[in-house]
Design a protein around this motif. Structure first.
Motif: not given
Length: 431
Positions: A120, A148, A154-156, A272, A274
């Motif tokens: 992404t 991503c 994914c949650r960016t 996100g 991460h």
């Protein structure tokens, strides 16, 4: 919030306002009857019998703002083309929006992002472009890039970056600046050529000079991920653990550099959900990489996105990571016991909430702080079990419940009692 102009004495000045309010009431009636705003004309009395006539509606936008917005739209179209080219693996298309002088930097960025298996990539302007001083026809635009790696949808994560453009019917990208946000600093893929290995749970990246380390690092990272997954709050581990192995120059550059000398690795939030992990290639003994990976990946699995609530909970955050790093080994095999003994002998006031070492602290002081934190957490796990320890961690670190309140809620004991028992356990281990 709007600002008003106060009266000098705090009291309203006498003024005949009824004609004004009557006129406003008439306008309200017209609006409620459905008359378009652009056609509503109000006749207001100025208090001296004169009429003030005005058309109600949105004020005309400043021409310079209109031009800047139109320029931003053209820049956005170019960014959209570049994003599509990146995801399609079209390097020529990725470079096509830029001036030739920017191609070398963009080729490196493109190569790093493709190596990281970008899935992404979204570029969105933040604000309007502003002219670059001393460079006629050149504009600067802040852009938020959301991305991503490996996992689709994914949650960016995001990064805010300055870009510079030359104006035209199709603006041309002149340069992309490395991000320098106070929270995270420059990402590796912004400034370095990368080689990458990807496993079932982890992504490991380094520079071409350290390519030979990748197979071993990936194997150790995959093993560490199975441990770290067990400490994911709410049972939701990261989709992939992202690990960057930094050489000497990269350690000073990635994520802002400037870490304390004793740092062997760290985890930094990038949004996100991460946390990206960085390991210091120069500061690691070959035998200690697996422990450090378990430690740092546990941070990535357990820490909240917004960080933890202050230095007083440092012992709990690092103690949990050290506990995971030890991976069930007997207490007497923990390597930092000598440093714990020295710290207990002097230089510590006996409070867990004061354990965090200063940036310039000597290595034995740092090791002692980590060791005491580990032993305190181990004592809680041994007495109450890992599930209740994680519930306590969640309450304190994620929900920001005061330690004293969380102790009563989770353990059913006063924190003062638990604290003294933890410190007593630490002293007994190294006695």
């Amino acid at each position: 919030m709007t600002d008003g102009e106060p009266e000098a004495d705090g009291r309203p000045r006498p003024r005949r306002l009824w004609p004004l309010w009557a006129a406003l009431a008439a306008v309200v009636v017209l609006l409620t009857c459905g008359l378009p705003t652009a056609l509503v004309v109000g006749v207001l009395r100025d208090g001296r019998g004169g009429a003030v006539v005005g058309r109600l509606g949105a004020p005309a936008e400043d021409p310079a703002t209109v031009a800047a917005r139109q320029l931003a739209e053209r820049m956005t179209a170019q960014l959209d083309r570049q994003s599509a080219a990146l995801l399609a693996g079209d390097r020529a298309g990725f470079l096509a929006v830029a001036e030739p002088a920017a191609h070398a930097d963009l080729r490196r960025r493109y190569g790093a992002l493709r190596a990281l298996r970008v899935t992404t990539w979204q570029a969105s302007p933040s604000g309007l472009p502003t002219p670059v001083q001393g460079r006629p026809g050149e504009w600067r635009l802040l852009v938020e890039f959301r991305y991503c790696f490996v996992v689709p949808d994914c949650r960016t994560s995001s990064v805010l970056t300055g870009t510079r453009w030359r104006d035209g019917a199709q603006p041309r990208l002149v340069a992309v600046e490395p991000s320098r946000s106070a929270e995270t600093g420059t990402r590796p893929w912004e400034v370095s050529e990368l080689v990458v290995a990807v496993g079932a749970r982890t992504l490991v990246a380094t520079t071409p000079a350290l390519r030979g380390k990748l197979p071993g690092l990936l194997a150790e990272a995959e093993a560490a991920a199975t441990v770290a997954d067990g400490y994911a709050i709410g049972g939701r581990p990261p989709d992939r653990y992202r690990i960057f192995y930094a050489g000497r120059a990269e350690w000073q550059r990635w994520y802002g550099g400037g870490r304390p000398k004793w740092t062997g690795g760290y985890a930094v939030t990038v949004g996100g959900g991460h946390h990206e992990v960085v390991l210091n290639a120069d500061g690691l003994a070959a035998s200690g990489v697996d422990d450090l990976l378990r430690h740092e990946l546990t941070h990535a699995a357990s820490l909240p996105e917004r960080g933890y609530p202050g230095t007083s909970t440092w012992w709990l955050v690092e103690g949990l990571a050290e506990y995971a790093g030890a991976d069930g080994q007997p207490v007497d095999r923990y390597e930092g016991l000598g440093e714990v003994r020295r710290l207990l002998g002097g230089g510590w006031n006996g409070r867990l909430d004061s354990l965090i070492p200063a940036e310039g602290a000597p290595a034995d002081r740092v090791g002692g702080s980590y060791g005491i934190s580990y032993l305190a957490v181990r004592n809680l796990v041994d007495r109450y079990g890992p599930e209740r320890l994680l519930a306590f961690f969640t309450a304190v670190v994620h929900e920001r419940v005061p330690v004293a309140v969380a102790a009563e809620q989770v353990f059913g004991e006063p924190w003062s009692t638990l604290h003294d028992q933890c410190v007593g356990y630490v002293r007994s281990v190294v006695a």
